[in-house]
Design an enzyme around this catalytic site. Structure first.
Site, PDB file in Angstrom:
ATOM      1  N   TYR A  33       0.836  -1.202   0.000  1.00  0.00           N
ATOM      2  CA  TYR A  33       0.000   0.000   0.000  1.00  0.00           C
ATOM      3  C   TYR A  33       0.866   1.245   0.000  1.00  0.00           C
ATOM      4  O   TYR A  33       2.059   1.190   0.260  1.00  0.00           O
ATOM      5  CB  TYR A  33      -0.944  -0.001   1.205  1.00  0.00           C
ATOM      6  N   ARG A 100      -7.673 -20.526  -1.798  1.00  0.00           N
ATOM      7  CA  ARG A 100      -6.682 -20.383  -0.733  1.00  0.00           C
ATOM      8  C   ARG A 100      -5.602 -21.454  -0.847  1.00  0.00           C
ATOM      9  O   ARG A 100      -5.881 -22.651  -0.766  1.00  0.00           O
ATOM     10  CB  ARG A 100      -7.349 -20.467   0.638  1.00  0.00           C
ATOM     11  N   LYS A 149       6.618  -2.112   1.826  1.00  0.00           N
ATOM     12  CA  LYS A 149       5.451  -1.497   2.484  1.00  0.00           C
ATOM     13  C   LYS A 149       4.227  -2.402   2.310  1.00  0.00           C
ATOM     14  O   LYS A 149       3.309  -2.118   1.537  1.00  0.00           O
ATOM     15  CB  LYS A 149       5.192  -0.092   1.930  1.00  0.00           C
TER      16      LYS A 149
END
Length: 285
Positions: A33, A100, A149
């Site tokens: 992000y 998943r 980040k």
């Protein structure tokens, strides 16, 4: 009034915005992000955030989902449509949705791209910056690639809450006796007129505001040392402060209950905040 948000190519009212329950950002924190501040309707340090976004994605073997110009256009449209004068634009890119599995999904899986705004009137005139903040120190228990980040922010969130439980505003994280960074900011001390901050490496986030502030400090003939410093050094410092995209330069006036310097914002931090805001506004897009 509902905000307009951006989700995978669409501009939508926030109540209509959804992503898959199978999104890897949700299931694995498999995403990155950026947060870009907005002052007077313009973006602060946008290019720096775009460059770091590309680097973070590359470290996770993900491509940029679009060009920098396209990203800038989305940021500008959201700022305009939501009437943001002072605030921020949040951008998140994940590896996308897939069944998943710890293994990455097949090549070509569509990434998830989300952007939204938050209005923060008077962002540059925060009373917190005038008064300074109090911090406590905590063990740094994060993973070892803090230069990326990522959206893995649980421990910083826990650290922030631990600080508040002790009557402080934030926490500085400590590893092997030296300060790494704050829960959402880079950390600095000032001693004898010298600004000291942790050198770049995987131990800390390569802050965009950090880079700008250090550049402005050197241009103003201030002496800067990029090295690790101990908690004891910090408590004995003349000043301390933090930097981040949304708090700019904010003085630290207390560490673990010990006043820093005179226990009030010092002249170096205050001057750097003035310079940063002045120069950033000039370069804003």
């Amino acid at each position: 009034m509902s905000r307009t948000v951006y989700v995978n190519g669409e501009y939508l009212p926030e109540e209509d915005a959804t992503i898959s329950v199978f999104d890897r950002g949700f299931l694995f924190a498999d995403g990155v992000y950026e947060v870009t501040s907005v002052l007077e309707g313009k973006l602060i340090d946008f290019d720096g955030h775009a460059v770091r976004l590309e680097r973070s994605l590359g470290e996770l073997e993900m491509p940029m989902p679009m060009s920098r110009d396209e990203l800038l256009e989305i940021h500008r449209r959201l700022v305009a449509e939501n009437g943001i004068e002072d605030g921020m634009v949040y951008l998140q890119v994940t590896r996308g949705a897939a069944d998943r599995d710890f293994a990455y999904p097949p090549e070509g899986t569509r990434q998830t791209v989300v952007l939204f705004t938050q209005s923060k009137p008077g962002l540059a005139d925060s009373p917190v910056a005038k008064a300074g903040i109090k911090v406590v120190t905590l063990p740094d228990l994060r993973w070892d690639r803090r230069d990326i980040k990522t959206v893995q922010l649980l421990y910083p969130s826990m650290g922030k809450m631990a600080a508040k439980a002790q009557g402080a505003d934030d926490a500085w994280m400590v590893e092997e006796g030296v300060v790494t960074e704050g829960t959402s900011n880079n950390a600095y001390i000032v001693k004898g007129g010298v600004i000291v901050t942790r050198n770049l490496g995987p131990e800390i986030l390569h802050g965009i505001t950090r880079a700008a502030v250090l550049r402005f400090a050197r241009e103003a003939q201030m002496k800067v040392e990029e090295r690790a410093f101990t908690v004891e050094e910090a408590k004995a410092a003349d000043e301390a402060f933090v930097t981040s995209a949304t708090t700019f330069v904010t003085p630290v006036v207390e560490i673990d209950g010990v006043p820093v310097g005179q226990g009030a914002p010092g002249p170096v931090a205050q001057r750097l905040r003035e310079i940063y805001l002045e120069e950033s506004r000039k370069a804003a897009v």
